[in-house]
Design an enzyme around this catalytic site. Structure first.
Site, PDB file in Angstrom:
ATOM      1  N   ASN B 394       0.829  -1.199   0.000  1.00  0.00           N
ATOM      2  CA  ASN B 394       0.000   0.000   0.000  1.00  0.00           C
ATOM      3  C   ASN B 394       0.869   1.257   0.000  1.00  0.00           C
ATOM      4  O   ASN B 394       0.776   2.076  -0.911  1.00  0.00           O
ATOM      5  CB  ASN B 394      -0.945   0.015   1.202  1.00  0.00           C
ATOM      6  CG  ASN B 394      -1.715   1.324   1.303  1.00  0.00           C
ATOM      7  OD1 ASN B 394      -1.918   2.001   0.303  1.00  0.00           O
ATOM      8  ND2 ASN B 394      -2.114   1.690   2.505  1.00  0.00           N
ATOM      9  N   ASP B 395       1.725   1.393   0.994  1.00  0.00           N
ATOM     10  CA  ASP B 395       2.503   2.624   1.141  1.00  0.00           C
ATOM     11  C   ASP B 395       3.265   2.998  -0.133  1.00  0.00           C
ATOM     12  O   ASP B 395       3.337   4.159  -0.505  1.00  0.00           O
ATOM     13  CB  ASP B 395       3.524   2.484   2.278  1.00  0.00           C
ATOM     14  CG  ASP B 395       2.839   2.347   3.631  1.00  0.00           C
ATOM     15  OD1 ASP B 395       1.663   2.752   3.731  1.00  0.00           O
ATOM     16  OD2 ASP B 395       3.468   1.836   4.562  1.00  0.00           O
ATOM     17  N   VAL B 396       3.828   1.983  -0.823  1.00  0.00           N
ATOM     18  CA  VAL B 396       4.704   2.273  -1.960  1.00  0.00           C
ATOM     19  C   VAL B 396       3.934   2.721  -3.206  1.00  0.00           C
ATOM     20  O   VAL B 396       4.544   3.126  -4.190  1.00  0.00           O
ATOM     21  CB  VAL B 396       5.597   1.068  -2.313  1.00  0.00           C
ATOM     22  CG1 VAL B 396       6.506   0.721  -1.154  1.00  0.00           C
ATOM     23  CG2 VAL B 396       4.785  -0.127  -2.742  1.00  0.00           C
ATOM     24  N   ALA B 436       2.616   2.334   7.535  1.00  0.00           N
ATOM     25  CA  ALA B 436       2.707   3.750   7.847  1.00  0.00           C
ATOM     26  C   ALA B 436       1.384   4.314   8.351  1.00  0.00           C
ATOM     27  O   ALA B 436       1.334   5.413   8.878  1.00  0.00           O
ATOM     28  CB  ALA B 436       3.176   4.531   6.622  1.00  0.00           C
TER      29      ALA B 436
END
Lengths: 101, 470
Positions: B394-396, B436
């Site tokens: 998700n974060d990337v 995150a």
């Protein structure tokens, strides 16, 4: 003193060399590279061999023994695991050749 | 210690082999031979050392080396590739520990001889400090990644103050060792160095426990550089050139690698080390799941892929590795390519748990590394891609990282621009925002995005079936 200065000069030069060597490496190879440099600092084993060879009471010998054990573990485990990682990066051509051969 | 001419030349050869080896590690085609060359250099250096020392110690050395090698081979051969990061941490830690022990032992030798000069007197406590911190720091990193203990961010009141006091204490002990007990008369110089060692071990634990699991790669990389420097420092103590050269090269390259990693995460190194993960974005959690999403079935995904998609870019994340779904991923690639679809992979620098870790996991199952593109190379490719499939990440891929209006823990981190593809397909267990804790606006773009809620392995298996039948 002269000796120390020469060592210091080598230290500085090796530092620049280290920066230059690494600065352009694809992300793909970062983990193997970290693992390989990790194995290279196993050079500390050389220090362990030198220190265990010097005279000293039993506790100093024991400390030296542990240091050599740790150093050997660092070197052998480090290079071995890096090799395992990199064996997966074999170029496709080489793989085909191996299958045929 | 005096090094003869022949061993000295052998050390130079070893240094050259290390440099050539690292150079060859820069391209995938030559990397493996590079590692072999470096290992050969190590062998040269070790054999040369046998000619520097007293031969009568050979038995003791041999026993310790055999023991270390056996443990090294057994662990390196058995470790799962998903557990690689903690294994590197472990090997790094023992290297640091060795440096600290060598420095302690040399302190004893030099003070017995009465030849402890300024260089050794200052370098030895430094080596003990750095080596011990690296040792215990690596142990904590290992146990965090292996999820044995200290998982998550462990903090307690006045942590920074405790660290500072401990560090000052180490400095006093080091000075006491150097000044032969003038500060603390009850502690002999050797006892002071031993005290430095134990205090530094505690410091190593305290420095790493507040740092969360997601930042462990950066910590391991930094500790790798530390161990290199500790080895170089012990080279000054032992007046041994190969230790100085090899240790310094690792120290410098480890520092660069650490900066590359923290840059890719968009997290300044200082923030990671001194603050741990600052809790932020917690209040946003309540909004999650309130807005509608385009919840689809695996067969719908398979149908779209086989009917509409000519070019697909897959973004694998750590969720994929946790679910052990790498080989199913390979099946998906084969199924898609059989239907004439072009498949590429977009690998974020910090996908997996180390930079490049995801590449290792993908190539392990036989996905060609030529399909694995870096962030900069893959981003232009999304423009004409028919689908971006994000598995366990998700974060990337979160565009919120580059939204100037938002202040998030990942703000400033370069991300994969999956939104530029025709359709975005997430295979994910839930809407949970990941490490995150930042919500992803792409989830709620119901025209573009398909959400397949499933475990990575199970979801992929179903999609592969659907593609084959479609």
């Amino acid at each position: 003193m002269q000796e120390t200065l020469i060592q210091f000069a080598i230290f500085i030069m090796a530092g620049f060399l280290g920066f230059e060597l690494i600065s352009r490496v694809p992300n793909l190879l970062h983990t193997p590279l970290m693992s390989a440099t990790n194995a290279i600092h196993g050079i500390i084993l050389v220090g362990g061999m030198i220190t265990i060879a010097a005279d000293g009471p039993a506790w100093v010998k024991a400390v030296g023994f542990l240091a050599v054990f740790f150093g050997a573990l660092n070197v052998v485990g480090g290079f071995w695991v890096t090799n395992r990682m990199l064996s997966m990066f074999r170029p496709p051509k080489a793989r085909v050749k191996r299958r045929k051969g | 210690m005096e090094t003869g001419v022949a061993p000295f030349l052998a050390y130079l050869l070893a240094a050259a082999l290390f440099i050539i080896g690292i150079r060859r590690l820069r391209t995938p085609e030559t990397a493996r031979s590079g590692n072999t060359i470096a290992a050969f250099g190590m062998t040269v250096a070790l054999i040369a050392t046998l000619f520097v020392i007293e031969f009568e110690s050979l038995l003791l050395i041999g026993a310790a080396v055999v023991l270390g090698s056996v443990v090294g081979i057994l662990t390196a051969q058995r470790v799962q590739m998903t557990a690689m990061p903690q294994m590197v941490a472990a090997y790094n830690g023992v290297g640091g520990g060795a440096a600290a022990l060598i420095a302690l032992s040399e302190f004893y030798h030099l003070s017995e001889e009465g030849s402890l000069g300024v260089v050794a007197g200052t370098t030895i406590p430094l080596t003990v400090l750095v080596g011990s911190v690296s040792f215990m720091g690596s142990v904590v990193a290992f146990s965090k990644l292996q999820e044995l203990a200290f998982t998550g961010s462990v903090t307690f009141p006045l942590q920074q103050v405790v660290n500072a006091v401990l560090f000052l204490g180490i400095l006093v002990l080091a000075a006491n060792a150097f000044l032969e007990g003038e500060i603390l008369p009850f502690l002999s110089p050797v006892a002071s160095v031993i005290a430095v060692l134990f205090a530094s071990l505690v410091l190593g634990v305290l420095l790493v426990i507040p740092i969360g699991g997601a930042d462990m790669p950066i910590v391991i990389s930094l500790l790798n550089a530390f161990t290199g420097l500790a080895a170089a420092a012990s080279g000054f103590v032992l007046e041994n050139y190969i230790l100085i050269i090899a240790g310094t090269i690792v120290g410098a390259s480890g520092t660069i690698l650490t900066r590359l990693m923290s840059g890719a995460l968009g997290r300044p190194l200082g923030k990671i080390i001194f603050a741990g993960i600052a809790a932020s974005g917690g209040s946003k959690q309540e909004e999650l799941g309130e807005r509608p999403v385009n919840d689809v079935s695996a067969s719908a995904v398979g149908e779209y892929l086989s009917d509409e998609a000519n070019k697909v870019i897959i973004v694998p994340g750590y969720g994929l590795a946790v679910a052990q779904a790498q080989s199913v991923m390979k099946d998906l690639v084969e199924a898609l390519e059989k239907g004439g679809t072009e498949v590429l992979f977009g690998i974020h620098p910090v996908a997996g748990r180390m930079p490049g870790h995801m590449n290792v996991l993908m190539t392990e199952v036989g996905i060609s590394y030529e399909k694995l593109l870096d962030l900069e190379d893959v981003n232009p490719e999304f423009e004409d891609a028919d689908a971006a499939i994000i598995v366990g990440a998700n974060d990337v891929v979160n565009p919120a990282a580059n939204d100037p209006e938002k202040d998030t823990p990942i703000s400033g981190m370069p991300v994969l621009e999956v939104g530029n593809a025709e359709r975005v397909i997430f295979i994910k267990r839930s809407l949970s925002p990941g490490f995150a804790g930042v919500d992803n606006p792409l989830f709620y773009d119901t025209d573009k995005t398909m959400m397949l809620f499933a475990d990575a392995k199970q979801g992929l298996e179903e999609v592969v079936e659907a593609v084959k039948n479609g």
